[in-house]
Design a protein around this motif. Structure first.
Motif, PDB file in Angstrom:
ATOM      1  N   VAL A 187      30.589  28.764  22.167  1.00  0.00           N
ATOM      2  CA  VAL A 187      29.773  28.247  21.064  1.00  0.00           C
ATOM      3  C   VAL A 187      28.394  27.874  21.618  1.00  0.00           C
ATOM      4  O   VAL A 187      28.285  27.176  22.636  1.00  0.00           O
ATOM      5  CB  VAL A 187      30.433  27.014  20.406  1.00  0.00           C
ATOM      6  N   MET A 188      27.362  28.375  20.940  1.00  0.00           N
ATOM      7  CA  MET A 188      25.989  28.020  21.310  1.00  0.00           C
ATOM      8  C   MET A 188      25.577  26.774  20.523  1.00  0.00           C
ATOM      9  O   MET A 188      25.777  26.701  19.314  1.00  0.00           O
ATOM     10  CB  MET A 188      25.048  29.185  20.995  1.00  0.00           C
ATOM     11  N   VAL A 189      25.025  25.791  21.242  1.00  0.00           N
ATOM     12  CA  VAL A 189      24.532  24.551  20.620  1.00  0.00           C
ATOM     13  C   VAL A 189      23.015  24.515  20.790  1.00  0.00           C
ATOM     14  O   VAL A 189      22.496  24.690  21.902  1.00  0.00           O
ATOM     15  CB  VAL A 189      25.160  23.302  21.266  1.00  0.00           C
ATOM     16  N   LYS A 190      22.269  24.314  19.694  1.00  0.00           N
ATOM     17  CA  LYS A 190      20.799  24.289  19.724  1.00  0.00           C
ATOM     18  C   LYS A 190      20.298  22.965  19.159  1.00  0.00           C
ATOM     19  O   LYS A 190      20.825  22.473  18.161  1.00  0.00           O
ATOM     20  CB  LYS A 190      20.235  25.440  18.895  1.00  0.00           C
ATOM     21  N   LYS A 191      19.263  22.411  19.791  1.00  0.00           N
ATOM     22  CA  LYS A 191      18.643  21.201  19.280  1.00  0.00           C
ATOM     23  C   LYS A 191      17.581  21.591  18.253  1.00  0.00           C
ATOM     24  O   LYS A 191      16.695  22.405  18.554  1.00  0.00           O
ATOM     25  CB  LYS A 191      18.016  20.383  20.399  1.00  0.00           C
ATOM     26  N   VAL A 192      17.683  21.055  17.039  1.00  0.00           N
ATOM     27  CA  VAL A 192      16.753  21.405  15.957  1.00  0.00           C
ATOM     28  C   VAL A 192      16.310  20.124  15.247  1.00  0.00           C
ATOM     29  O   VAL A 192      16.941  19.071  15.378  1.00  0.00           O
ATOM     30  CB  VAL A 192      17.422  22.357  14.940  1.00  0.00           C
ATOM     31  N   ASN A 193      15.206  20.236  14.463  1.00  0.00           N
ATOM     32  CA  ASN A 193      14.809  19.085  13.652  1.00  0.00           C
ATOM     33  C   ASN A 193      15.603  19.104  12.340  1.00  0.00           C
ATOM     34  O   ASN A 193      16.136  20.155  11.939  1.00  0.00           O
ATOM     35  CB  ASN A 193      13.299  19.058  13.408  1.00  0.00           C
ATOM     36  N   PRO A 194      15.702  17.977  11.645  1.00  0.00           N
ATOM     37  CA  PRO A 194      16.533  17.910  10.425  1.00  0.00           C
ATOM     38  C   PRO A 194      16.142  18.912   9.355  1.00  0.00           C
ATOM     39  O   PRO A 194      17.014  19.429   8.643  1.00  0.00           O
ATOM     40  CB  PRO A 194      16.317  16.469   9.944  1.00  0.00           C
ATOM     41  N   GLN A 195      14.823  19.204   9.203  1.00  0.00           N
ATOM     42  CA  GLN A 195      14.391  20.153   8.172  1.00  0.00           C
ATOM     43  C   GLN A 195      14.906  21.572   8.490  1.00  0.00           C
ATOM     44  O   GLN A 195      15.397  22.284   7.611  1.00  0.00           O
ATOM     45  CB  GLN A 195      12.860  20.181   8.075  1.00  0.00           C
ATOM     46  N   HIS A 196      14.786  21.953   9.767  1.00  0.00           N
ATOM     47  CA  HIS A 196      15.291  23.265  10.199  1.00  0.00           C
ATOM     48  C   HIS A 196      16.810  23.326  10.021  1.00  0.00           C
ATOM     49  O   HIS A 196      17.365  24.343   9.599  1.00  0.00           O
ATOM     50  CB  HIS A 196      14.904  23.504  11.659  1.00  0.00           C
ATOM     51  N   ARG A 197      17.471  22.238  10.331  1.00  0.00           N
ATOM     52  CA  ARG A 197      18.930  22.155  10.179  1.00  0.00           C
ATOM     53  C   ARG A 197      19.330  22.390   8.723  1.00  0.00           C
ATOM     54  O   ARG A 197      20.282  23.129   8.438  1.00  0.00           O
ATOM     55  CB  ARG A 197      19.410  20.775  10.668  1.00  0.00           C
ATOM     56  N   GLN A 198      18.604  21.812   7.788  1.00  0.00           N
ATOM     57  CA  GLN A 198      18.927  21.973   6.377  1.00  0.00           C
ATOM     58  C   GLN A 198      18.777  23.428   5.939  1.00  0.00           C
ATOM     59  O   GLN A 198      19.592  23.948   5.176  1.00  0.00           O
ATOM     60  CB  GLN A 198      18.027  21.064   5.532  1.00  0.00           C
ATOM     61  N   LEU A 199      17.709  24.093   6.423  1.00  0.00           N
ATOM     62  CA  LEU A 199      17.503  25.502   6.096  1.00  0.00           C
ATOM     63  C   LEU A 199      18.655  26.364   6.623  1.00  0.00           C
ATOM     64  O   LEU A 199      19.152  27.260   5.941  1.00  0.00           O
ATOM     65  CB  LEU A 199      16.179  25.999   6.689  1.00  0.00           C
ATOM     66  N   LEU A 200      19.088  26.067   7.843  1.00  0.00           N
ATOM     67  CA  LEU A 200      20.181  26.827   8.452  1.00  0.00           C
ATOM     68  C   LEU A 200      21.493  26.625   7.690  1.00  0.00           C
ATOM     69  O   LEU A 200      22.289  27.559   7.517  1.00  0.00           O
ATOM     70  CB  LEU A 200      20.360  26.424   9.921  1.00  0.00           C
ATOM     71  N   GLU A 201      21.728  25.394   7.226  1.00  0.00           N
ATOM     72  CA  GLU A 201      22.963  25.092   6.487  1.00  0.00           C
ATOM     73  C   GLU A 201      23.031  25.859   5.176  1.00  0.00           C
ATOM     74  O   GLU A 201      24.115  26.206   4.703  1.00  0.00           O
ATOM     75  CB  GLU A 201      23.049  23.586   6.208  1.00  0.00           C
ATOM     76  N   ASN A 202      21.880  26.120   4.578  1.00  0.00           N
ATOM     77  CA  ASN A 202      21.844  26.823   3.291  1.00  0.00           C
ATOM     78  C   ASN A 202      21.757  28.338   3.432  1.00  0.00           C
ATOM     79  O   ASN A 202      21.701  29.055   2.432  1.00  0.00           O
ATOM     80  CB  ASN A 202      20.654  26.326   2.454  1.00  0.00           C
ATOM     81  N   SER A 203      21.731  28.810   4.677  1.00  0.00           N
ATOM     82  CA  SER A 203      21.622  30.256   4.877  1.00  0.00           C
ATOM     83  C   SER A 203      22.999  30.914   4.760  1.00  0.00           C
ATOM     84  O   SER A 203      24.042  30.276   4.920  1.00  0.00           O
ATOM     85  CB  SER A 203      21.017  30.563   6.243  1.00  0.00           C
ATOM     86  N   SER A 204      22.986  32.219   4.501  1.00  0.00           N
ATOM     87  CA  SER A 204      24.252  32.965   4.369  1.00  0.00           C
ATOM     88  C   SER A 204      24.856  33.302   5.720  1.00  0.00           C
ATOM     89  O   SER A 204      25.940  33.863   5.795  1.00  0.00           O
ATOM     90  CB  SER A 204      24.006  34.264   3.590  1.00  0.00           C
ATOM     91  N   TYR A 205      24.141  32.970   6.815  1.00  0.00           N
ATOM     92  CA  TYR A 205      24.615  33.300   8.150  1.00  0.00           C
ATOM     93  C   TYR A 205      25.408  32.164   8.794  1.00  0.00           C
ATOM     94  O   TYR A 205      25.829  32.279   9.942  1.00  0.00           O
ATOM     95  CB  TYR A 205      23.431  33.668   9.057  1.00  0.00           C
ATOM     96  N   ASP A 206      25.597  31.085   8.038  1.00  0.00           N
ATOM     97  CA  ASP A 206      26.323  29.938   8.595  1.00  0.00           C
ATOM     98  C   ASP A 206      27.820  30.265   8.694  1.00  0.00           C
ATOM     99  O   ASP A 206      28.492  30.469   7.690  1.00  0.00           O
ATOM    100  CB  ASP A 206      26.109  28.708   7.713  1.00  0.00           C
ATOM    101  N   HIS A 207      28.335  30.278   9.923  1.00  0.00           N
ATOM    102  CA  HIS A 207      29.752  30.613  10.136  1.00  0.00           C
ATOM    103  C   HIS A 207      30.689  29.471   9.750  1.00  0.00           C
ATOM    104  O   HIS A 207      31.902  29.650   9.771  1.00  0.00           O
ATOM    105  CB  HIS A 207      29.983  30.981  11.613  1.00  0.00           C
ATOM    106  N   CYS A 208      30.146  28.324   9.430  1.00  0.00           N
ATOM    107  CA  CYS A 208      30.989  27.186   9.055  1.00  0.00           C
ATOM    108  C   CYS A 208      30.919  26.887   7.560  1.00  0.00           C
ATOM    109  O   CYS A 208      31.203  25.761   7.130  1.00  0.00           O
ATOM    110  CB  CYS A 208      30.588  25.937   9.855  1.00  0.00           C
TER     111      CYS A 208
END
Length: 504
Positions: A187-208
């Motif tokens: 598992v790759m872990v990346k440090k991101v800011n909260p705004q970027h994190r929110q964008l990633l959570e709403n993307s279709s590429y989120d495996h979780c």
């Protein structure tokens, strides 16, 4: 299918009996199915490649109950079943470590609700699992303090649900990290800011995503649903327990009602064929030896020329990835047994088709012609030692013809139990025993020869009088009714006589 056990011996009066009606047997089998788990499911897909050739893709699926988000599943191991599987080389490590998860509709509903509420969890209590999770969290919390945005680290040596659980726990605890799986163990872990994190959570590429978690937890059930949707003929051998486990583990918990179970299975699989019932028919119509196991039946059909004048059986060829079964017999490996089932069905159907008409059979019969000749066996599943010969999933169960029941009248031998009566006759033959009254027992056998033998040998026994059971003579309820009728008749006669005397 292969299971951790068949019939639970810890349940009272749970042994199959010739006295069982289909509904009574279902109640017994249901209790056992609820206690045991499937460990392996074999699926062989027969595809007609050309006019007289079928290509077979055969698969083995090791199964293990889902541990994600639902109540921890408990199941029982039968020592004899585990020993049996071990004898045939079953890989228990693969079952325990790599078994594909599964769940039924009720379990899926619970998981769905918990995912929406955020209260899901992995049902794991082992120290090893907790250590894996703790190690991953410690590594990330130590790293993230000094890490800059967009820095990454890799968590290694994860597998199974650890991959998912570690990601979800990290995301829940740390709002400035993002996770992505890398293959099956990292598992790759990346440090991101909260705004970027929110964008990633709403993307279709989120495996979780919740829908992907649900898809993963359903596991083999996804394939079961595809099989249901396909509505192809489902073939098995002595398949009642298989059907009950399919219903209970992948569809819904088994209902209390036997008739409801039959309706549900028929809706899921409208065409079911049990090769055990087909072979019984072949044995009656052809000079077929009395063999019982699937492997023996297959060997007879392959080696003997039961149909010398008719066209040859269709060619059955294993696909390239499944050629191991062509080179080596693997009895009681589920994928191999599934291959045998389909092969036995095709060869038996071909034989019955050739015997069903005096006219010449086409050189290359179609599968629809085979289904036509098998029509009397469709949806009739073999019923072992019971009140019917088969269970009809698309109609009423027809009673089978058993040898006459025997009644044993005990004289001068007080306190005899059903077990003692069974042991008395066990040396000569196998009878099922049921107490009729204080000094009487009913015996049932499925072999006429055994009944004749016992009637002959016990003709002059000093303590056990054996005779053919007659309902009007031996039934306690009929005897009670006759006694009551006699008393009523006697009182009526007395009343008539006394009434006549007064009038004189």
């Amino acid at each position: 299918m292969e299971f951790t056990g068949l019939h639970s011996t810890s349940l009272q009066n749970n042994e199959p009996s010739l006295f069982d009606s289909p509904a009574e047997r279902y109640v017994k089998a249901r209790q056992s199915v609820q206690r045991f788990a499937p460990v392996q499911l074999g699926l062989a897909i027969f595809s007609k490649e050309n006019s007289n050739k079928y290509v077979v893709h055969s698969y083995n699926f090791f199964l293990f109950p889902s541990t994600l988000g639902i109540r921890d599943v408990e199941f029982t191991l039968s020592a004899s079943s585990i020993q049996f599987l071990s004898h045939y080389g079953f890989d228990f490590n693969k079952f325990l470590k790599d078994g594909i998860p599964y769940m039924n509709e009720v379990q899926e509903k619970i998981l769905r609700q918990r995912l929406l509420a955020g209260t899901w969890k992995v049902c794991s209590t082992s120290c090893a699992d907790r250590d894996v999770l703790k190690k991953a969290i410690d590594e990330v919390t130590s790293w993230i303090t000094a890490a800059k945005e967009e820095d990454t680290m890799i968590l290694q040596d994860l597998n199974g649900y650890h991959m998912l659980e570690v990601q979800l726990v990290l995301r829940q605890a740390l709002k400035n990290v993002w996770t992505e799986p890398l293959g099956d163990k990292e598992v790759m872990v990346k440090k991101v800011n909260p705004q970027h994190r929110q964008l990633l959570e709403n993307s279709s590429y989120d495996h979780c995503q919740k829908k992907l978690i649900l898809l993963s937890a359903r596991g083999f059930t996804n394939l079961f649903l595809i099989l249901v949707k396909a509505k192809k003929p489902l073939v098995g051998h002595n398949m009642l327990m298989d059907l009950m486990h399919l219903h209970d583990k992948f569809y819904r918990p088994l209902p209390e009602s036997y008739e409801e179970f039959k309706r549900n299975i028929h809706n899921l699989f409208p065409v079911i064929i049990d090769t055990k019932t087909v072979i019984k028919s072949v044995q009656k119509k052809c000079l077929f030896p009395r063999v019982s196991s699937l492997l023996e039946v297959h060997a007879v059909l392959c080696s003997s020329n039961l149909n010398p004048k008719g066209p040859p059986c269709p060619v059955i060829a294993l696909a390239s990835g499944c050629s191991r079964y062509a080179e080596k017999k693997s009895p009681h490996e589920a994928g191999y047994d599934a291959f045998l089932c389909g092969s036995v069905l095709l060869m038996s159907a071909h034989l019955l088709l050739c015997r069903s008409t005096d006219d010449a059979v086409e050189a290359e019969p179609s599968f629809s012609q085979y289904l036509t000749v098998l029509a009397e066996h469709v949806n009739k599943v073999n019923f072992i030692r019971g009140g019917v010969s088969s269970i009809n999933f698309s109609g009423e169960d027809a009673p089978c013809r058993h040898p006459p029941a025997l009644v044993v009248h005990v004289r001068g031998w007080p306190g005899l139990t059903e077990r003692q009566i069974y042991q008395e006759f066990k040396a000569r033959c196998r009878f099922d025993v049921r107490r009729l009254s204080k000094n009487q027992f009913i015996l049932l056998s499925n072999k006429y020869k055994q009944v004749k033998l016992v009637l002959r040998d016990y003709r002059h026994h000093p303590h056990l009088q054996v005779s053919v059971y007659r309902h009007w003579r031996h039934s306690p309820s009929v005897n009670c009714l006759l006694q009551i009728s006699g008393i009523v008749a006697l009182w009526s006669l007395l009343a008539f006589a006394l009434g006549g005397a007064r009038s004189c």
